[in-house]
Design an enzyme around this catalytic site. Sequence first.
Site, PDB file in Angstrom:
ATOM      1  N   LYS A   1      -0.126 -35.630  22.816  1.00 27.04           N
ATOM      2  CA  LYS A   1       0.257 -34.233  22.140  1.00 27.04           C
ATOM      3  C   LYS A   1      -0.180 -33.026  22.658  1.00 27.04           C
ATOM      4  CE  LYS A   1      -0.234 -31.875  19.271  1.00 27.04           C
ATOM      5  NZ  LYS A   1      -0.966 -30.437  19.142  1.00 27.04           N
TER       6      LYS A   1
ATOM      7  N   THR B   1      -5.934 -28.493  22.704  1.00 31.32           N
ATOM      8  CA  THR B   1      -5.396 -28.662  21.357  1.00 31.32           C
ATOM      9  C   THR B   1      -4.169 -29.980  21.820  1.00 31.32           C
ATOM     10  OG1 THR B   1      -5.340 -26.615  20.351  1.00 31.32           O
ATOM     11  CG2 THR B   1      -3.908 -28.367  19.412  1.00 31.32           C
TER      12      THR B   1
ATOM     13  N   SER C   1       3.292 -19.757   9.453  1.00 33.59           N
ATOM     14  CA  SER C   1       4.552 -19.659   8.676  1.00 33.59           C
ATOM     15  C   SER C   1       5.757 -20.631   8.946  1.00 33.59           C
ATOM     16  CB  SER C   1       5.061 -18.216   8.585  1.00 33.59           C
ATOM     17  OG  SER C   1       5.544 -17.934   9.875  1.00 33.59           O
TER      18      SER C   1
ATOM     19  N   ASN D   1       3.592 -18.259  18.596  1.00 27.31           N
ATOM     20  CA  ASN D   1       2.340 -17.924  18.171  1.00 27.31           C
ATOM     21  C   ASN D   1       2.161 -17.109  17.139  1.00 27.31           C
ATOM     22  OD1 ASN D   1       0.058 -20.178  19.354  1.00 27.31           O
ATOM     23  ND2 ASN D   1       1.617 -19.540  21.058  1.00 27.31           N
TER      24      ASN D   1
ATOM     25  N   GLU E   1       3.897 -23.931  25.135  1.00 26.08           N
ATOM     26  CA  GLU E   1       4.934 -23.171  24.300  1.00 26.08           C
ATOM     27  C   GLU E   1       5.625 -22.224  25.066  1.00 26.08           C
ATOM     28  OE1 GLU E   1       1.898 -23.810  20.445  1.00 26.08           O
ATOM     29  OE2 GLU E   1       1.519 -22.032  21.646  1.00 26.08           O
TER      30      GLU E   1
ATOM     31  N   THR F   1       3.006 -30.964  17.341  1.00 26.03           N
ATOM     32  CA  THR F   1       2.965 -29.790  16.666  1.00 26.03           C
ATOM     33  C   THR F   1       4.072 -28.997  17.046  1.00 26.03           C
ATOM     34  OG1 THR F   1       1.296 -28.978  17.739  1.00 26.03           O
ATOM     35  CG2 THR F   1       0.615 -29.897  15.632  1.00 26.03           C
TER      36      THR F   1
END
Length: 425
Positions: free
Chosen positions: A197, A208, A425, A420, A294, A171
Amino acid sequence: MKKISQHLSDSSIKEEKNMDIIKGGVTAAKGFEAAAAAAGIKYKDRTDMALVYSQAPCEAAGTFTQNVVKAAPVKWDQKVVKSGSKVQAVIVNSGIANACTGAEGYGYCEDTAVAAAEALGISGDGVVIGSTGVIGKQIPIEKLTAGIKVLAEKKNDSLENGTQAARAIMTTDTFEKELAVTLKVGGKTVTIGGMAKGSGMIHPNMCTMLAFITTDADITKEALQKALSGDVDDTYNMISVDGDTSTNDTVLLLANGLAGNPQIRYGSEDYKAFAEALHVVNEYLAKKIAGDGEGATALFEVKAVGCESTEQARLLAKSIVCSNLTKTAIAGHDANWGRILCAMGYSGAQFDPEKVDLFFESRAGKIQIIENGTAVDYSEAEATKILSEPEVTATADVKLGSSSATAWGCDLTHGYIEINADYRS
């Protein structure tokens, strides 16, 4: 912001005796095939579905999220693993998590298994499922079932297909994560390969994070599950990016027995060798997830040593690696050691803060920051240089015993907020 995590050194992989690192991932073991497809589930410009397929039915083991809110695929896989059904296929989609989707979402898991069984010519009881992405949206089942047909047509046992599958499940990850190892069992070569992942919503007690591990070992279901369950506390449960425990965490381990080795049973010497090799794969994948957090620019490793027990060491290491203030200090290359001692203090572990020694280490060198709970006369410039590397280690010694534990995380940067704030979007 330059992303360097995929280039993190692999020299830290601890190869056990009788074990070799080889190229590949989920297709490295005999009899396993994989494929990737662009089904348009969320992403318009990349693959978003993956298949892992075994030519022979597999014993299956699994560990799952400890979040009370569990995604539909987690519930499905828990049922399959608990039932003892032989598993032959894994269907994974990225972009939509199929979490908080009620009976409809769970029904789509059954639809997925039926479609995979039909396309692959296997039993629907032997299909497990993984999903990752946005919570609360329903899976566009028509796109998913169409993607399954494409996957079935494209599957093969090439290493490239394994890598393509690892890319398809990403992702916000910036690179695919895979590793394979071999070991000798009864004169036969046994292979363990995996892909994973994970980048955000990562916290101890699984994250996650999806990990799929394949092996051609002949091993009992009991031994397979114990090897996996016994290892997650020292690998996937020791990583954190942002303190959020996900709804979708899943680690599945499949064994098809095609290596032809004498069957591995729990507690035997062969079991110990298999468990050690599995640990190498799990630790590697866990560290890659932590380093690919991230917005991150550095892998942050924390070692708690000199502890009275492993439990105490885990509490201390995880508390430090989860501290947002500490992670922002790492991002700023700032040896703000007070934040680390503070995080240790609220960890729940009992220790004497006036006996703690703290060190920072990287490829640029090693420096002691505090001794017996107070600062030593160290060079801030040298500390900044050490903390500016893409892999940074903090070692806290509480001088109480011989137990230790290691946790992994990353620095916390503006990039995490940017990713985040507009994730949907």
